[in-house]
Each structure stands twice: as C-alpha cells, then as structure tokens.
Design a protein around this motif. Sequence first.
Motif, PDB file in Angstrom:
ATOM      1  N   GLN A  41       0.826  -1.199   0.000  1.00 48.37           N
ATOM      2  CA  GLN A  41       0.000   0.000   0.000  1.00 48.37           C
ATOM      3  C   GLN A  41       0.869   1.261   0.000  1.00 48.37           C
ATOM      4  OE1 GLN A  41      -3.949  -0.032   1.855  1.00 48.37           O
ATOM      5  NE2 GLN A  41      -3.166  -1.675   3.172  1.00 48.37           N
ATOM      6  N   ALA A  42       1.653   1.397  -1.045  1.00 51.85           N
ATOM      7  CA  ALA A  42       2.524   2.558  -1.205  1.00 51.85           C
ATOM      8  C   ALA A  42       3.103   2.536  -2.608  1.00 51.85           C
ATOM      9  CB  ALA A  42       3.647   2.545  -0.171  1.00 51.85           C
ATOM     10  N   GLU A  43       3.664   3.650  -3.022  1.00 52.17           N
ATOM     11  CA  GLU A  43       4.326   3.750  -4.321  1.00 52.17           C
ATOM     12  C   GLU A  43       5.496   2.772  -4.380  1.00 52.17           C
ATOM     13  OE1 GLU A  43       6.925   5.206  -7.457  1.00 52.17           O
ATOM     14  OE2 GLU A  43       7.405   5.363  -5.327  1.00 52.17           O
ATOM     15  N   ALA A  44       5.896   2.398  -5.580  1.00 53.35           N
ATOM     16  CA  ALA A  44       6.816   1.276  -5.761  1.00 53.35           C
ATOM     17  C   ALA A  44       8.179   1.476  -5.116  1.00 53.35           C
ATOM     18  CB  ALA A  44       6.988   0.998  -7.261  1.00 53.35           C
ATOM     19  N   VAL A  45       8.617   2.716  -4.919  1.00 53.71           N
ATOM     20  CA  VAL A  45       9.912   2.913  -4.275  1.00 53.71           C
ATOM     21  C   VAL A  45       9.897   2.356  -2.850  1.00 53.71           C
ATOM     22  CG1 VAL A  45       9.467   5.241  -3.348  1.00 53.71           C
ATOM     23  CG2 VAL A  45      11.792   4.574  -4.002  1.00 53.71           C
ATOM     24  N   VAL A  46       8.727   2.351  -2.206  1.00 55.07           N
ATOM     25  CA  VAL A  46       8.611   1.768  -0.870  1.00 55.07           C
ATOM     26  C   VAL A  46       8.734   0.252  -0.949  1.00 55.07           C
ATOM     27  CG1 VAL A  46       7.129   1.514   1.165  1.00 55.07           C
ATOM     28  CG2 VAL A  46       7.191   3.693  -0.070  1.00 55.07           C
ATOM     29  N   VAL A 167       9.500  -6.398  -8.705  1.00 58.52           N
ATOM     30  CA  VAL A 167       8.727  -5.302  -8.126  1.00 58.52           C
ATOM     31  C   VAL A 167       8.093  -4.505  -9.253  1.00 58.52           C
ATOM     32  CG1 VAL A 167       8.804  -3.236  -6.681  1.00 58.52           C
ATOM     33  CG2 VAL A 167      10.302  -5.178  -6.162  1.00 58.52           C
ATOM     34  N   ILE A 168       6.786  -4.260  -9.139  1.00 58.43           N
ATOM     35  CA  ILE A 168       6.092  -3.507 -10.184  1.00 58.43           C
ATOM     36  C   ILE A 168       5.278  -2.373  -9.576  1.00 58.43           C
ATOM     37  CG2 ILE A 168       5.911  -5.583 -11.617  1.00 58.43           C
ATOM     38  CD1 ILE A 168       2.824  -5.404 -11.035  1.00 58.43           C
ATOM     39  N   GLY A 169       5.024  -1.375 -10.408  1.00 57.86           N
ATOM     40  CA  GLY A 169       4.087  -0.312 -10.091  1.00 57.86           C
ATOM     41  C   GLY A 169       3.105  -0.207 -11.242  1.00 57.86           C
ATOM     42  N   PRO A 170       1.824  -0.005 -10.971  1.00 58.77           N
ATOM     43  CA  PRO A 170       0.833   0.009 -12.052  1.00 58.77           C
ATOM     44  C   PRO A 170       0.684   1.341 -12.761  1.00 58.77           C
ATOM     45  CG  PRO A 170      -0.262   0.182  -9.934  1.00 58.77           C
ATOM     46  CD  PRO A 170       1.211   0.046  -9.637  1.00 58.77           C
ATOM     47  N   GLN A 171       1.471   2.366 -12.379  1.00 56.79           N
ATOM     48  CA  GLN A 171       1.207   3.713 -12.876  1.00 56.79           C
ATOM     49  C   GLN A 171       1.800   4.022 -14.232  1.00 56.79           C
ATOM     50  OE1 GLN A 171       3.353   2.915 -10.480  1.00 56.79           O
ATOM     51  NE2 GLN A 171       5.051   4.354 -10.295  1.00 56.79           N
ATOM     52  N   LYS A 172       2.565   3.123 -14.810  1.00 59.11           N
ATOM     53  CA  LYS A 172       3.221   3.427 -16.075  1.00 59.11           C
ATOM     54  C   LYS A 172       2.507   2.719 -17.234  1.00 59.11           C
ATOM     55  CE  LYS A 172       7.610   4.675 -13.962  1.00 59.11           C
ATOM     56  NZ  LYS A 172       7.596   6.089 -14.340  1.00 59.11           N
ATOM     57  N   ALA A 173       3.057   1.639 -17.765  1.00 57.81           N
ATOM     58  CA  ALA A 173       2.446   1.001 -18.932  1.00 57.81           C
ATOM     59  C   ALA A 173       1.037   0.493 -18.639  1.00 57.81           C
ATOM     60  CB  ALA A 173       3.327  -0.149 -19.423  1.00 57.81           C
ATOM     61  N   LEU A 174       0.777   0.094 -17.389  1.00 61.56           N
ATOM     62  CA  LEU A 174      -0.546  -0.431 -17.045  1.00 61.56           C
ATOM     63  C   LEU A 174      -1.579   0.682 -16.865  1.00 61.56           C
ATOM     64  CD1 LEU A 174       0.438  -3.227 -14.475  1.00 61.56           C
ATOM     65  CD2 LEU A 174       0.229  -3.390 -16.965  1.00 61.56           C
ATOM     66  N   ALA A 175      -1.118   1.923 -16.834  1.00 65.09           N
ATOM     67  CA  ALA A 175      -2.001   3.095 -16.752  1.00 65.09           C
ATOM     68  C   ALA A 175      -2.908   3.052 -15.525  1.00 65.09           C
ATOM     69  CB  ALA A 175      -2.838   3.228 -18.030  1.00 65.09           C
ATOM     70  N   GLY A 176      -2.349   2.623 -14.399  1.00 64.93           N
ATOM     71  CA  GLY A 176      -3.101   2.543 -13.162  1.00 64.93           C
ATOM     72  C   GLY A 176      -2.659   3.580 -12.149  1.00 64.93           C
ATOM     73  N   PRO A 177      -3.072   3.418 -10.889  1.00 65.48           N
ATOM     74  CA  PRO A 177      -2.745   4.400  -9.856  1.00 65.48           C
ATOM     75  C   PRO A 177      -1.302   4.279  -9.377  1.00 65.48           C
ATOM     76  CG  PRO A 177      -3.940   2.571  -8.889  1.00 65.48           C
ATOM     77  CD  PRO A 177      -3.925   2.326 -10.378  1.00 65.48           C
TER      78      PRO A 177
END
Length: 363
Positions: A41-46, A167-177
Amino acid sequence: MSPELWHPLHDTPAFPPARFGAVADRIARILNTRNDVLLIQAEAVVALEAVAASLSRPGMKVINVVTSLYGGWFGNWMRRTGAEVVDVTAEPARPITVEAVEAALNANPDTKVLALVHAESASGIRNPLEEIVTLARARGVVTVVDAVASVGGHSLDVDQLGIDIAVIGPQKALAGPAGLSALSVSSAAWKLISEEGALRDSILSLIDQKAWLDTGRGALAGTTAPLEFFALEAALDRVEAEGVSQMISRHVRAARATRAALAAMGAELWVELTKCSNLVTAVKLPEGVRAEALLGVAPRVMELSAGVGPGAEQLIRLNHTGRRARFDSVLGNVTAFGMGLRRSGVKADIAAAVDAVALHFGD
C-alpha cells in the motif's frame, strides 16, 4: 460539513477484503508467475526499499547494477543494514553490459543477491535482463528486478526467466494508480528473507507482510486505501480487455514510430535501438541546445521532459507510456520536439517525421 460541500470521492466505501486475493492473482498472471504476490500500500519505491531491508544481512554479498539513481538507492538501502554491496555501475545514463555483470559475479563467487532495473524511465534505456538473470541463476544467486517501468511495455515472464523478486508499479504502462505497488516472491527468496535476523515489526518487513498470505489473503494490515484499489481494479480490467501481449505490441509500435520519426527529422537517439525502452524514447540534444531552453519554447501540451540523473542532462524524453502509446500522442510528441528544435535555431524536418509516424500507424 454542509451538503453542498460533499464530494463523491469522500467517504469512499471500503474495498471488499475478499477481492484482495483476486487482485494479487490478476497481477500474477501479468507477471506470468506462480510465485507469491504481495500487495504494497505505497508507491513502488517503498516496495523496493522493503525488499532491500528484508533481504539484507550483515556481511551478505550483493551485486547491485547501477544505471540510474534508483539502483544507487537500492545499494545504499542494503548497505544500511551491513550488507557488502558491490556496485556494477554503467556509463552515465547508459545500459549495463553483460560482460561487466559476469566479471563481477566471477570475482565474487559468494554473492547471495543480484539486483537490477529492467528499463529506466530516467534515460530511456533497457538493461539486458534475460542474459543477466541467466548468469545469476546458474550460480544460485537470488535476483531482484525493478520492473516498475517495464511491466506491460516489455515482455516479462518471471517464472520462465527464474526471477526471484519482481517489483512492479501500475502507474506506467498499465495506466493505473501510483499509490500502490506489488511484488512477486519465489521460494528461494523467501528462504533468504526468513533467515536469522529477519526484519520484524516494520512497514518494510516482507515477513510481516507474508502474514497476509499465511492467513488466507483476507484484509490487509493497516488502513486500506480503497480509492487506490478501485482504480487498480479498473486498470486491470483495461489490461485484460486489451490483452498483455497486445499492450506490449502497442508500446513496441509507439516506440518504433517515435524513433523512425526522430531519424527522419535528423535527430540522434541516445542509445542504439536494441538498448532502448519501449516506454520512453531519449533523444540527444544538438550541441549548444540545453534541455530547459528547448522545453521552454516547445509546445507544452505534449509529453516532453528532460532526462533525469547524471549523464542525462542533454537528453529529452518523449513519453509514449501507457495510454500515451498511441498515434495521436506519438505524433504530438514528435511534432512538439521538432518545433522546439526549430525555435532553438536547429533544422528539423517535421514533415518527414510526420510521414514516418503515419507509416508505422498506417494499418
């Protein structure tokens, strides 16, 4: 609060606990893995710092590939708890070479962990992930891959490659939060994380996060951010409707169209095509033109930005990530860059660039 000040985003309904496991399973399918998936429950850098803090032990030998400030941060996080970190550093804003990583592994046969970034949004480069993971896997080294800027834009088959932690974040290619992230963890990685001295009672503790898996994947610990999870579900709906392979193909087309247009315009790519990311194209500015000056005269409605970090000072990034990986965004970016060049006193064949974009999106 008076009724006229009420906003529909206030008092958001709770995200149903029964759906957290389903979200994790949907992410696992995107990653092509049967490994455990944790929701952070935090941005991917966490999430990346949590991986470093949970793996690291005093005296542990780690090889850390540094191709941007993110790799540098990861190494420092592991040093903080006493790990012996060997940084394998690329030329500024350039991808690492397989030979450099192989030499480091050969010189450090007691290496336990190898960490690298797959694709760098800071400079538009892509590291040779497949070859590096193969080298590490042959030596029994646990691999950590920062795939935040690559998932959905590049092929990423976690199980086939044998990646231990992705480790992934949904905010880039997946166009998520941007406020959530996730990571997959293999049995080999759990074994290393669970060794004596494991970090406990911390938001960065993956062992503590594992309790969610061990108790049936119900409610997450702490106060859940429902808006972020509803937004993530909506993004996953779009991903599944399009299909991951089609999404990757869309990013490939946007990248190829951008690079063909820049070549037709007379601009110079920062790195050769085989080392570029599908999400961002970095172009080298002509001698005498500074990034901030060009951005100041280029149309500001498009996705142009300066490079980030050492070595990227003379780069402009054309962003074709996520929903931007489409004809109108690519055309607008290329045109805006060409106009910025012209207003900076540099010749730019915008008409030829437009033709190149049209050719790639012609079918």
